[in-house]
Motif scaffolding. Structure first.
Motif, PDB file in Angstrom:
ATOM      1  N   ASP A  24      65.156  62.050  64.866  1.00 26.23           N
ATOM      2  CA  ASP A  24      65.751  62.383  63.573  1.00 26.23           C
ATOM      3  C   ASP A  24      66.106  64.034  63.374  1.00 26.23           C
ATOM      4  N   GLY A  25      65.719  64.731  64.323  1.00 32.57           N
ATOM      5  CA  GLY A  25      66.109  66.089  64.226  1.00 32.57           C
ATOM      6  C   GLY A  25      65.264  66.895  63.231  1.00 32.57           C
ATOM      7  N   CYS A  26      63.851  66.363  63.063  1.00 36.07           N
ATOM      8  CA  CYS A  26      63.184  67.187  62.099  1.00 36.07           C
ATOM      9  C   CYS A  26      62.544  68.291  62.631  1.00 36.07           C
ATOM     10  N   GLY A  27      62.173  68.475  63.959  1.00 34.43           N
ATOM     11  CA  GLY A  27      61.604  69.401  64.603  1.00 34.43           C
ATOM     12  C   GLY A  27      60.245  69.487  64.560  1.00 34.43           C
ATOM     13  N   ARG A  28      59.740  68.830  63.857  1.00 38.51           N
ATOM     14  CA  ARG A  28      58.054  68.800  63.714  1.00 38.51           C
ATOM     15  C   ARG A  28      57.250  68.494  65.284  1.00 38.51           C
ATOM     16  N   THR A  54      65.854  76.899  64.572  1.00 39.73           N
ATOM     17  CA  THR A  54      65.186  76.485  63.400  1.00 39.73           C
ATOM     18  C   THR A  54      66.187  76.216  62.274  1.00 39.73           C
ATOM     19  N   CYS A  57      67.291  72.570  63.838  1.00 42.12           N
ATOM     20  CA  CYS A  57      66.033  71.606  63.980  1.00 42.12           C
ATOM     21  C   CYS A  57      66.176  70.970  65.271  1.00 42.12           C
ATOM     22  N   ARG A  58      66.999  71.489  66.381  1.00 41.26           N
ATOM     23  CA  ARG A  58      67.163  70.961  67.552  1.00 41.26           C
ATOM     24  C   ARG A  58      66.839  71.937  68.437  1.00 41.26           C
ATOM     25  N   VAL A 115      67.690  64.286  56.740  1.00 40.79           N
ATOM     26  CA  VAL A 115      66.351  64.696  57.057  1.00 40.79           C
ATOM     27  C   VAL A 115      65.787  65.999  56.473  1.00 40.79           C
ATOM     28  N   HIS A 116      66.943  66.974  56.210  1.00 43.50           N
ATOM     29  CA  HIS A 116      66.429  67.879  55.789  1.00 43.50           C
ATOM     30  C   HIS A 116      66.269  68.082  54.332  1.00 43.50           C
ATOM     31  N   SER A 121      62.037  67.902  57.603  1.00 42.97           N
ATOM     32  CA  SER A 121      62.320  69.021  58.845  1.00 42.97           C
ATOM     33  C   SER A 121      61.488  70.093  58.419  1.00 42.97           C
ATOM     34  N   ARG A 123      62.922  73.134  58.929  1.00 37.43           N
ATOM     35  CA  ARG A 123      64.038  74.061  58.395  1.00 37.43           C
ATOM     36  C   ARG A 123      63.313  74.931  57.123  1.00 37.43           C
TER      37      ARG A 123
END
Length: 157
Positions: A24-28, A54, A57-58, A115-116, A121, A123
Motif C-alpha cells: 500500500d506504500g505506507c512505509g511502516r 519519506t 513512502c517508497r 493511504v496517506h 503512512s 509521511r
C-alpha cells in the motif's frame, strides 16, 4: 470492472505484479524495529531506513535494496506468515491472516493517496536513520496500530 485478485487468490497464487500491487506504500515496514531482550516484544521506532523516500513512502532504490541494506527483508508468502513485526495494517499480513484489505488501501480506494489521507503512512511522522541517534530514543507505538479514523462519508447527489 476492477480486477480484485486479492479476493480470489491465495498469496502463493499471485503473480509477481499482483504481489507488488499489494504493497500500500505506507512505509511502516521500512521503520527500524527493536526487540526487547526479556519479553521478545517488538518495539517500533519512527526511524526510517535510509532508502525510504519519506515523501512518497517508497524505497528510493527498490531494485537494489537488499544489496544496499543487507537486512532488508524480502517478503514472500512464507516469510509474511512467519514475521511478527509487520504492522497490522499491512496488506500482506492481513491477507495471510484471512482478513480483507481496508478502505484506504489503493487497490480498494483506487487512489494511492488514501493511504496517506487515512493516516496510515509514515509521511511526516518519521526521522531519517542518518540523523536519528540511538534507536531506543525513538520508540513509538503508532506503527503497530491501525488508526481509528473512518472512511470519509461520500456525498450523494
Amino acid at each position: 470492472m476492477r480486477d480484485e485478485f486479492w479476493k480470489t487468490k491465495r498469496l502463493e497464487e499471485m503473480s509477481g505484479e499482483e504481489w507488488e500491487r499489494l504493497c500500500d506504500g505506507c512505509g511502516r515496514c521500512c521503520l527500524h524495529k527493536l526487540r526487547d531482550e526479556d519479553s521478545d516484544e517488538v518495539l517500533f521506532t519512527n526511524v526510517a531506513c535510509r532508502l525510504l523516500d519519506t515523501s512518497s513512502c517508497r524505497c528510493s532504490d527498490y531494485a537494489h535494496r537488499r544489496r544496499r541494506v543487507p537486512d532488508c527483508e524480502q517478503l514472500t508468502p512464507a516469510s509474511v506468515r512467519a514475521i511478527d513485526w509487520l504492522p497490522p495494517s499491512c496488506a500482506y499480513r492481513r491477507l495471510a491472516e484471512g482478513k480483507t484489505l481496508l478502505w484506504w488501501h489503493p487497490l480498494v480506494s483506487g487512489h494511492a493517496e488514501t493511504v496517506h489521507e487515512a493516516g496510515i503512512s509514515v509521511r511526516g511522522r518519521c526521522v531519517d536513520e542518518r540523523a536519528a541517534g540511538p534507536l531506543d530514543h525513538h520508540i513509538v507505538t503508532w506503527p503497530g496500530e491501525i488508526p481509528r479514523r473512518r472512511a470519509p462519508i461520500k456525498e450523494t447527489s
